[in-house]
Design a protein around this motif. Structure first.
Motif, mmCIF file in Angstrom:
data_model
loop_
_atom_site.group_PDB
_atom_site.id
_atom_site.type_symbol
_atom_site.label_atom_id
_atom_site.label_comp_id
_atom_site.label_asym_id
_atom_site.label_seq_id
_atom_site.Cartn_x
_atom_site.Cartn_y
_atom_site.Cartn_z
ATOM 1 N N VAL A 238 -27.667 64.990 -99.302
ATOM 2 C CA VAL A 238 -27.886 66.515 -99.179
ATOM 3 C C VAL A 238 -29.059 65.965 -97.197
ATOM 4 O O VAL A 238 -29.196 65.475 -96.216
ATOM 5 N N ALA A 239 -27.654 67.295 -96.922
ATOM 6 C CA ALA A 239 -27.679 66.430 -95.067
ATOM 7 C C ALA A 239 -27.018 68.655 -94.429
ATOM 8 O O ALA A 239 -27.205 69.136 -94.899
ATOM 9 N N ASN A 240 -27.450 68.506 -93.012
ATOM 10 C CA ASN A 240 -26.782 69.917 -92.996
ATOM 11 C C ASN A 240 -25.332 69.444 -92.586
ATOM 12 O O ASN A 240 -24.275 69.110 -92.144
ATOM 13 N N ARG A 241 -25.082 70.547 -93.175
ATOM 14 C CA ARG A 241 -23.196 71.380 -93.325
ATOM 15 C C ARG A 241 -22.584 70.815 -92.213
ATOM 16 O O ARG A 241 -21.619 70.590 -91.764
ATOM 17 N N TYR A 242 -23.768 71.124 -91.454
ATOM 18 C CA TYR A 242 -22.580 71.653 -89.968
ATOM 19 C C TYR A 242 -23.470 70.177 -88.687
ATOM 20 O O TYR A 242 -22.435 69.915 -87.905
ATOM 21 N N THR A 243 -24.210 69.832 -88.967
ATOM 22 C CA THR A 243 -24.442 68.605 -88.014
ATOM 23 C C THR A 243 -24.081 67.142 -88.241
ATOM 24 O O THR A 243 -23.985 66.005 -88.010
ATOM 25 N N GLY A 244 -24.172 67.733 -90.308
ATOM 26 C CA GLY A 244 -24.354 65.966 -91.125
ATOM 27 C C GLY A 244 -25.879 65.694 -90.978
ATOM 28 O O GLY A 244 -26.089 63.874 -91.743
ATOM 29 N N ILE A 245 -27.028 65.684 -90.775
ATOM 30 C CA ILE A 245 -28.590 64.962 -90.252
ATOM 31 C C ILE A 245 -28.955 65.500 -91.315
ATOM 32 O O ILE A 245 -28.944 66.381 -92.274
#
Length: 168
Positions: A43-50
C-alpha cells in the motif's frame, strides 16, 4: 485552395498526429509498471510511492503509536518509499523489513480473508504476534482483535492468489 495553403494544412496535420502519438506513448510509458515508482503489492501513494501514508513502520513497535516519518529519513524497499522518525528506525527496518513492514503489504487482513485487497489506513493499526496489521475500518480492527487466528488463517490462505492479481 492554393498549393501553399494545402502544404501548410498538411504540415499542421502531421504535427498534430506526431503530438498525439507522443502523448499516447508518454501516457503508456507512465502507466507501465516497469517505469512506476510504486507497486500495488504494498500500500503506497500511487504518485509519490510513499508507503503507508508516510507513517514510520518501526514506530508502531517502539513508540506504540502511529508517527509520521521525516522526508529526510527514507528507505526504498519492496517497490515503495518508507519514511522514518529517525535513522535508528530506518536501520532496524533495513535489517528486518519482514518484521516491521505491515503484513499483507498493508492491506486489511479482514478483507484479505474475504479475498479482497482493501488498503489499510496507517492510523488504524494493531500489532499482534509481533507483526503489524493495518485496517481499512475500525470494525475490521475490532473483529481481528477479537479472533486473530481465524482471520489470519483465512488471509494467509487467500493472500498468494490475491498477491498474484496485484500489479507488479
Amino acid at each position: 485552395m492554393t498549393a501553399q495553403r494545402q502544404e501548410r494544412k498538411a504540415r499542421r496535420g502531421a504535427i498534430a498526429l506526431a503530438a498525439a502519438l507522443a502523448g499516447l506513448l508518454a501516457a503508456l510509458g507512465a502507466a507501465s509498471p516497469g517505469r512506476a515508482n510504486t507497486t500495488e503489492r504494498v500500500v503506497a501513494n500511487r504518485y509519490t510511492g510513499i508507503a503507508i501514508s508516510g507513517y514510520d513502520p518501526v514506530a508502531y513497535f517502539t513508540d506504540k503509536q502511529a508517527l509520521l516519518g521525516r522526508p529526510d529519513v527514507e528507505a526504498w524497499e519492496a517497490g515503495a518509499v518508507w519514511r522514518f522518525c529517525n535513522v535508528g528506525n530506518r536501520a532496524a527496518f533495513a535489517e528486518r523489513p519482514d518484521i516491521y513492514a505491515p503484513q499483507f503489504g498493508g492491506y486489511d487482513p479482514v478483507d484479505v480473508a474475504r479475498g479482497v485487497a482493501v488498503p489499510g489506513n496507517g492510523q488504524l493499526w494493531l500489532v499482534s504476534g509481533q507483526r503489524l496489521y493495518l485496517f481499512s475500518r475500525e470494525e475490521s480492527r475490532d473483529a481481528f482483535a477479537a479472533d486473530p487466528a481465524r482471520y489470519l488463517g483465512e488471509a494467509r490462505q487467500r493472500w498468494p492468489k490475491l498477491l498474484d492479481s496485484l500489479v507488479q
